[in-house]
Design a protein around this motif. Structure first.
Motif, mmCIF file in Angstrom:
data_model
loop_
_atom_site.group_PDB
_atom_site.id
_atom_site.type_symbol
_atom_site.label_atom_id
_atom_site.label_comp_id
_atom_site.label_asym_id
_atom_site.label_seq_id
_atom_site.Cartn_x
_atom_site.Cartn_y
_atom_site.Cartn_z
ATOM 1 N N VAL A 196 29.939 66.019 9.104
ATOM 2 C CA VAL A 196 29.392 66.241 10.943
ATOM 3 C C VAL A 196 27.923 65.562 11.518
ATOM 4 C CG1 VAL A 196 29.287 68.308 12.268
ATOM 5 C CG2 VAL A 196 30.826 68.059 10.320
ATOM 6 N N VAL A 197 27.233 65.375 10.607
ATOM 7 C CA VAL A 197 25.499 64.857 10.610
ATOM 8 C C VAL A 197 24.895 64.487 9.684
ATOM 9 C CG1 VAL A 197 23.503 66.290 10.547
ATOM 10 C CG2 VAL A 197 25.020 67.823 11.057
ATOM 11 N N ALA A 198 24.540 63.187 10.410
ATOM 12 C CA ALA A 198 23.376 62.281 8.955
ATOM 13 C C ALA A 198 22.846 62.793 8.140
ATOM 14 C CB ALA A 198 22.881 61.534 10.419
ATOM 15 N N PRO A 199 22.932 61.897 6.733
ATOM 16 C CA PRO A 199 22.016 62.572 6.260
ATOM 17 C C PRO A 199 20.807 62.749 5.968
ATOM 18 C CG PRO A 199 23.474 60.626 5.102
ATOM 19 C CD PRO A 199 23.616 61.373 6.906
ATOM 20 N N GLU A 200 20.075 61.743 7.235
ATOM 21 C CA GLU A 200 18.988 61.693 6.744
ATOM 22 C C GLU A 200 18.595 62.892 8.004
ATOM 23 O OE1 GLU A 200 20.403 59.276 10.197
ATOM 24 O OE2 GLU A 200 20.916 59.502 8.058
ATOM 25 N N VAL A 201 19.546 63.578 8.729
ATOM 26 C CA VAL A 201 18.463 64.447 9.611
ATOM 27 C C VAL A 201 17.709 65.992 9.510
ATOM 28 C CG1 VAL A 201 19.549 66.488 11.460
ATOM 29 C CG2 VAL A 201 20.327 64.275 11.693
ATOM 30 N N THR A 202 17.295 66.167 8.939
ATOM 31 C CA THR A 202 16.806 68.412 8.347
ATOM 32 C C THR A 202 16.498 68.780 9.293
ATOM 33 O OG1 THR A 202 14.163 67.649 9.271
ATOM 34 C CG2 THR A 202 14.927 66.406 7.123
ATOM 35 N N VAL A 203 16.677 70.109 9.055
ATOM 36 C CA VAL A 203 16.914 71.159 10.278
ATOM 37 C C VAL A 203 15.132 70.638 11.130
ATOM 38 C CG1 VAL A 203 16.063 73.175 10.197
ATOM 39 C CG2 VAL A 203 17.829 72.651 8.331
ATOM 40 N N GLY A 204 13.905 70.937 10.382
ATOM 41 C CA GLY A 204 12.801 70.255 10.418
ATOM 42 C C GLY A 204 12.893 68.925 12.298
ATOM 43 N N ASP A 205 13.681 68.238 11.640
ATOM 44 C CA ASP A 205 13.706 67.661 13.051
ATOM 45 C C ASP A 205 14.781 68.361 14.540
ATOM 46 O OD1 ASP A 205 13.059 65.247 11.619
ATOM 47 O OD2 ASP A 205 15.070 65.022 10.868
ATOM 48 N N LEU A 206 15.948 69.327 13.921
ATOM 49 C CA LEU A 206 16.313 70.185 14.498
ATOM 50 C C LEU A 206 15.160 71.266 15.504
ATOM 51 C CD1 LEU A 206 19.563 70.778 12.577
ATOM 52 C CD2 LEU A 206 19.354 68.534 14.093
ATOM 53 N N ILE A 207 14.584 71.631 14.306
ATOM 54 C CA ILE A 207 13.502 72.694 15.480
ATOM 55 C C ILE A 207 12.891 72.010 16.031
ATOM 56 C CG2 ILE A 207 12.029 74.210 14.721
ATOM 57 C CD1 ILE A 207 14.634 75.261 13.655
ATOM 58 N N THR A 208 11.700 70.818 15.882
ATOM 59 C CA THR A 208 11.029 70.510 16.541
ATOM 60 C C THR A 208 11.855 69.277 17.591
ATOM 61 O OG1 THR A 208 9.972 69.227 14.373
ATOM 62 C CG2 THR A 208 9.633 68.089 17.029
ATOM 63 N N LEU A 209 13.215 69.277 18.210
ATOM 64 C CA LEU A 209 13.619 68.885 19.077
ATOM 65 C C LEU A 209 13.834 69.907 19.995
ATOM 66 C CD1 LEU A 209 15.671 66.702 20.673
ATOM 67 C CD2 LEU A 209 17.939 67.581 19.120
ATOM 68 N N TYR B 32 4.584 71.803 15.665
ATOM 69 C CA TYR B 32 4.147 71.580 14.576
ATOM 70 C C TYR B 32 2.757 71.756 15.490
ATOM 71 C CZ TYR B 32 2.672 67.914 11.871
ATOM 72 O OH TYR B 32 1.476 67.305 10.647
ATOM 73 N N ASP B 33 2.112 71.791 14.411
ATOM 74 C CA ASP B 33 -0.046 71.962 14.106
ATOM 75 C C ASP B 33 -0.194 71.964 13.878
ATOM 76 O OD1 ASP B 33 -2.175 74.001 15.586
ATOM 77 O OD2 ASP B 33 -1.669 75.660 14.602
ATOM 78 N N GLY B 34 0.297 70.494 13.054
ATOM 79 C CA GLY B 34 -0.514 69.041 12.369
ATOM 80 C C GLY B 34 -0.626 69.803 10.852
ATOM 81 N N PRO B 35 -1.048 69.061 9.657
ATOM 82 C CA PRO B 35 -0.856 69.455 8.531
ATOM 83 C C PRO B 35 -2.017 70.193 7.958
ATOM 84 C CG PRO B 35 -2.232 67.246 9.109
ATOM 85 C CD PRO B 35 -2.091 67.874 10.238
ATOM 86 N N VAL B 36 -2.935 71.050 8.831
ATOM 87 C CA VAL B 36 -4.020 72.115 8.427
ATOM 88 C C VAL B 36 -3.581 73.713 8.498
ATOM 89 C CG1 VAL B 36 -5.576 73.367 8.972
ATOM 90 C CG2 VAL B 36 -5.346 70.781 8.916
ATOM 91 N N HIS B 37 -2.540 73.662 9.372
ATOM 92 C CA HIS B 37 -1.817 74.789 9.237
ATOM 93 C C HIS B 37 -0.167 74.776 9.200
ATOM 94 C CE1 HIS B 37 0.311 78.710 10.950
ATOM 95 N NE2 HIS B 37 -0.892 78.583 10.726
#
Length: 184
Positions: free
Chosen positions: A138-151, A109-114
């Motif tokens: 299998v996965v909680a509904p609040e999990v996002t792909v962005g969460d997983l990529i960040t992890l 994540y590079d911040g909101p500028v980029h």
């Protein structure tokens, strides 16, 4: 078909990209832009003209890997076991990030500028896999792909200098995944 650039500019771009791929593979996301310019036999200003930011250079270096990961997500979408399909894809993302130095930093994540086009492409490609896994419980509904990529990015960057980064990243990812299910 022409891309609108002069032939020498296209050649310079290709040389810079080839040199950047080598340097990033050897030195990671912090590869020297000056060394890339030397290897490509161009000036630093030429590198910056083609790639105004380090992020732009890393995204170009990572483009074919991102495309392969997106294609893999499409291939796995709709498989019988949605959880296994999502896990297969995420394991591929981890493996690519470990083996392709600089890819994890490109996804960070590079911040909101980029606008992070690499992360955006992976998020879009992985969304059907995640939706299937969430639909199947299998996965909680609040999990996002962005969460997983960040992890994944965090794990890969944290293990980059480990004696066996692939094994360590895989182990930590599996530990993290054990807690991603829905809460009871």
């Amino acid at each position: 078909m022409s891309d609108g650039r002069r032939a020498d500019a296209r050649r310079n771009y290709a040389r810079i990209l080839a040199a950047a791929e080598e340097e990033v593979a050897a030195h990671g996301a912090n590869a020297s832009l000056e060394q890339i310019a030397r290897v490509a036999n161009v000036g630093s200003a030429t590198v910056r003209r083609h790639f105004p930011t380090r992020r732009a250079l890393l995204e170009a270096v990572s483009a074919h890997r991102i495309e392969a990961l997106c294609a893999r997500a499409v291939e796995l979408t709709g498989e019988g076991d949605s959880g296994a399909a999502l896990m297969d894809w995420l394991e591929d993302v981890v493996a690519y990030c470990v083996s392709a130095r600089g890819l994890a930093a490109t996804l960070a994540y590079d911040g909101p500028v980029h606008e992070n086009s690499c992360s955006a492409a992976l998020e879009k490609a992985g969304e059907p896999l995640l939706l299937g896994a969430a639909r199947d419980g299998v996965v909680a509904p609040e999990v996002t792909v962005g969460d997983l990529i960040t992890l994944i990015v965090g794990i890969v960057l944290a293990t980059e200098h480990h004696p066996d980064p692939a094994a360590r990243a895989d182990r930590l990812f599996r530990l993290a995944v054990a807690g991603w299910g829905p809460r009871n």
